[in-house]
Design an enzyme around this catalytic site. Structure first.
Site, PDB file in Angstrom:
ATOM      1  N   ALA A 158     -52.888  63.675  73.729  1.00 32.33           N
ATOM      2  CA  ALA A 158     -52.504  61.896  73.008  1.00 32.33           C
ATOM      3  C   ALA A 158     -53.546  61.637  71.442  1.00 32.33           C
ATOM      4  O   ALA A 158     -53.779  60.977  71.430  1.00 32.33           O
ATOM      5  CB  ALA A 158     -52.598  61.440  73.899  1.00 32.33           C
ATOM      6  N   GLY A 180     -52.625  63.292  68.572  1.00 31.42           N
ATOM      7  CA  GLY A 180     -51.429  64.128  67.464  1.00 31.42           C
ATOM      8  C   GLY A 180     -52.352  62.679  66.587  1.00 31.42           C
ATOM      9  O   GLY A 180     -52.140  61.237  66.716  1.00 31.42           O
ATOM     10  N   GLY A 231     -54.978  72.783  68.163  1.00 32.96           N
ATOM     11  CA  GLY A 231     -53.414  73.010  68.709  1.00 32.96           C
ATOM     12  C   GLY A 231     -54.046  72.704  70.345  1.00 32.96           C
ATOM     13  O   GLY A 231     -54.714  71.942  70.598  1.00 32.96           O
ATOM     14  N   GLU A 290     -43.671  81.186  70.313  1.00 29.25           N
ATOM     15  CA  GLU A 290     -43.093  80.294  69.111  1.00 29.25           C
ATOM     16  C   GLU A 290     -42.687  80.258  67.998  1.00 29.25           C
ATOM     17  O   GLU A 290     -42.571  81.316  68.049  1.00 29.25           O
ATOM     18  CB  GLU A 290     -44.840  79.823  68.711  1.00 29.25           C
ATOM     19  CG  GLU A 290     -46.081  79.175  69.432  1.00 29.25           C
ATOM     20  CD  GLU A 290     -44.926  77.236  70.148  1.00 29.25           C
ATOM     21  OE1 GLU A 290     -44.459  77.442  69.614  1.00 29.25           O
ATOM     22  OE2 GLU A 290     -45.724  77.521  71.266  1.00 29.25           O
ATOM     23  N   HIS A 348     -30.493  17.206  77.794  1.00 29.40           N
ATOM     24  CA  HIS A 348     -30.322  17.859  76.331  1.00 29.40           C
ATOM     25  C   HIS A 348     -31.536  17.208  76.032  1.00 29.40           C
ATOM     26  O   HIS A 348     -32.067  16.005  76.686  1.00 29.40           O
ATOM     27  CB  HIS A 348     -29.315  16.704  76.497  1.00 29.40           C
ATOM     28  CG  HIS A 348     -27.780  16.035  76.546  1.00 29.40           C
ATOM     29  ND1 HIS A 348     -26.960  16.850  76.798  1.00 29.40           N
ATOM     30  CD2 HIS A 348     -27.327  15.028  77.632  1.00 29.40           C
ATOM     31  CE1 HIS A 348     -26.036  16.209  77.029  1.00 29.40           C
ATOM     32  NE2 HIS A 348     -26.089  15.442  78.371  1.00 29.40           N
ATOM     33  N   SER A 354     -32.551   7.523  77.825  1.00 33.73           N
ATOM     34  CA  SER A 354     -32.181   8.458  77.086  1.00 33.73           C
ATOM     35  C   SER A 354     -33.450   7.992  75.901  1.00 33.73           C
ATOM     36  O   SER A 354     -33.993   6.615  75.680  1.00 33.73           O
ATOM     37  CB  SER A 354     -31.106   8.536  76.251  1.00 33.73           C
ATOM     38  OG  SER A 354     -30.578   8.480  77.233  1.00 33.73           O
TER      39      SER A 354
END
EC number: 2.7.7.23
Length: 454
Positions: free
Chosen positions: A9, A11, A78, A151, A360, A402
């Site tokens: 990991a 790169g 590499g 390769e 609501h 309400s």
């Protein structure tokens, strides 16, 4: 036999054009490297060794909670050089799987198959037949047996016609890695230490290299740029939708569904378009999820229907409940059976009892609501005083009119009624009526101000 997983990991991910390390780019809601670590844990690997380089501090911080040995590759010389860096911490016995942080979707079953065939010979690999092998290392066979990996840049014209390619995924005995890795050379067109050279060393030692092919080609696809990332995302989502349909889920359009975690499903679940499921979720029998909904770490019991564009996070929902459209359930929302939560209602850290309704424009936070209560439109629990959160308790069979404001801490007793427009600051007794509002003033023949004509 003990298993070690080695993950490359280090790169830079230049083609991503991102300040984020490549292995931290998200796929299906999880960093690329996170997928590989998850698979390693599923294999019950005794050791997970991750080789880091570019953005290493960020990578290590992201996975600080994982039981990982970190090895730095300061110079990227590499793949062989990367694995060489693990030798000081690599056990002398057992086997190692060599995986890649930017090849995120290789499956547990595929790797278990690779381990099985490799145990017979001490070395095995995953290969793949492709229509266009340009850029990949070619598998050179003689009488069906692998002899070498060449390769692309080093291949002859004849070798470039070979369509079987190297995926880079190996299973090798640790004893052989300790023997072979120090012998790697960088005398090639790239001036790098190729991990692939261990194949030639195995052949020279008289070992037969076992190989398998993945069931799904995308398992071994790597990610180098955002186009490949997007393509792999879609392949993965397509596969996840397929698996859910095989379990009995009906999608309005499986191409417009994203699973960014895990989901357990019952029978006859229906999911409309543009639904996103994150974290760990569970959907019971006959659950219906409307268009554009987002579910995260949520459990929804049988028979519940969620209408369009509702958002759930950390919620638990009972059976035969009606939710939405445009509802929001936040962490700690716990709804019993047959509850109704309507449009533009937000519920946070609140328990709602059997059959209660808030249909609501309502905010219910840090509250406990009993059974068969009705919360009128525009009601809010005023739970925050600027420093602390306070609880609102509403009993069974309560009616809240309400546009009421319930200023916590406050308790509304069983069977009580709160008149519309009230600001309730004191407890309300059971079976009582409470209301609080200013006296209405009416002026006859009132003339509103008028705009002057220009």
């Amino acid at each position: 036999m003990s298993t070690t997983v080695i993950i490359l990991a280090a790169g830079k991910g230049t083609r991503m054009r991102s300040q984020l390390p490549k292995v931290l780019q998200p796929l299906a809601g999880r960093p690329l490297l996170g997928h590989v670590i998850k698979t390693a844990k599923q294999l019950l690997a005794e050791n997970i060794i991750t080789i880091y380089g570019h953005g290493g501090d960020h990578v290590k911080k992201t996975f600080a909670q994982e039981n990982i040995q970190w090895v730095e590759q300061a110079e990227q010389l590499g793949t062989g050089h990367a694995v060489q860096m693990t030798l000081p911490v690599l056990p002398k016995d057992g086997i190692s799987l060599i995986l890649y942080g930017d090849v995120p979707l290789v499956r547990q079953t595929t790797l278990e198959q690779l381990i099985e065939v490799s145990n017979k010979t001490g070395i095995g690999m995953i290969t793949l037949h492709v229509d266009n092998p340009t850029g990949y290392g070619r598998i050179v066979r003689q009488d069906g047996k692998i002899q070498a990996i060449v390769e692309h840049k080093d291949a002859t014209e004849a070798q470039r016609q070979i369509q079987e390619i190297n995926t880079g995924i190996y299973c090798v005995s640790n004893a052989k890695l300790h023997e072979w890795l120090p012998k790697l050379s960088n005398e090639n067109a790239q001036g790098e230490y190729y991990l692939t050279d261990i194949v030639a060393m195995a052949v020279a030692d008289g070992l037969e290299i076992a190989s398998i092919q993945p069931e799904l080609a995308f398992e071994v696809e790597g990610v180098n740029d955002r186009l490949q990332l997007a393509a792999l995302e879609r392949e993965f989502q397509k596969q996840q939708a397929k698996e859910l349909m095989q379990q009995g889920v009906t999608f309005a359009d499986p191409a417009r569904f994203d699973l960014r975690g895990t989901v357990k499903v019952g029978h006859d679940v229906r999911i409309d378009v543009n639904v996103i499921i994150e974290g760990d979720c569970e959907l019971g029998d006959f659950v219906e999820i409307g268009a554009g909904c987002i579910l995260k770490n949520t459990t929804i019991a049988a028979g519940t229907k969620v209408q369009a564009y509702s958002v759930f996070d950390g919620a638990v929902v009972g059976e035969n409940t009606q939710i939405g459209p445009f509802a929001r359930l936040r962490p700690g929302a716990k709804l019993a059976n047959e509850v109704h939560i309507g449009n533009f209602v937000e519920v946070k850290n609140t328990t709602i009892g059997l059959g209660s309704k808030a249909n609501h424009f309502t905010y219910l936070g840090d509250a406990e609501i009993g059974a068969e209560s009705n919360i009128g439109a525009g009601t809010i629990t005023c739970n925050y005083d600027g420093a602390n959160k306070h609880k609102t308790t509403i009993g069974d069979a309560v009616f809240i009119g309400s546009n009421s404001s319930l200023v916590a801490p406050v308790t509304i007793g069983n069977g009580a009624t709160v008149g519309a427009g009230s600001v309730i600051t004191k407890d309300v007794a059971e079976q009582s009526l409470s209301f609080e509002r200013a006296q209405q003033i009416s002026k006859a023949n009132y003339q509103r101000p008028q705009k002057l004509k220009k």
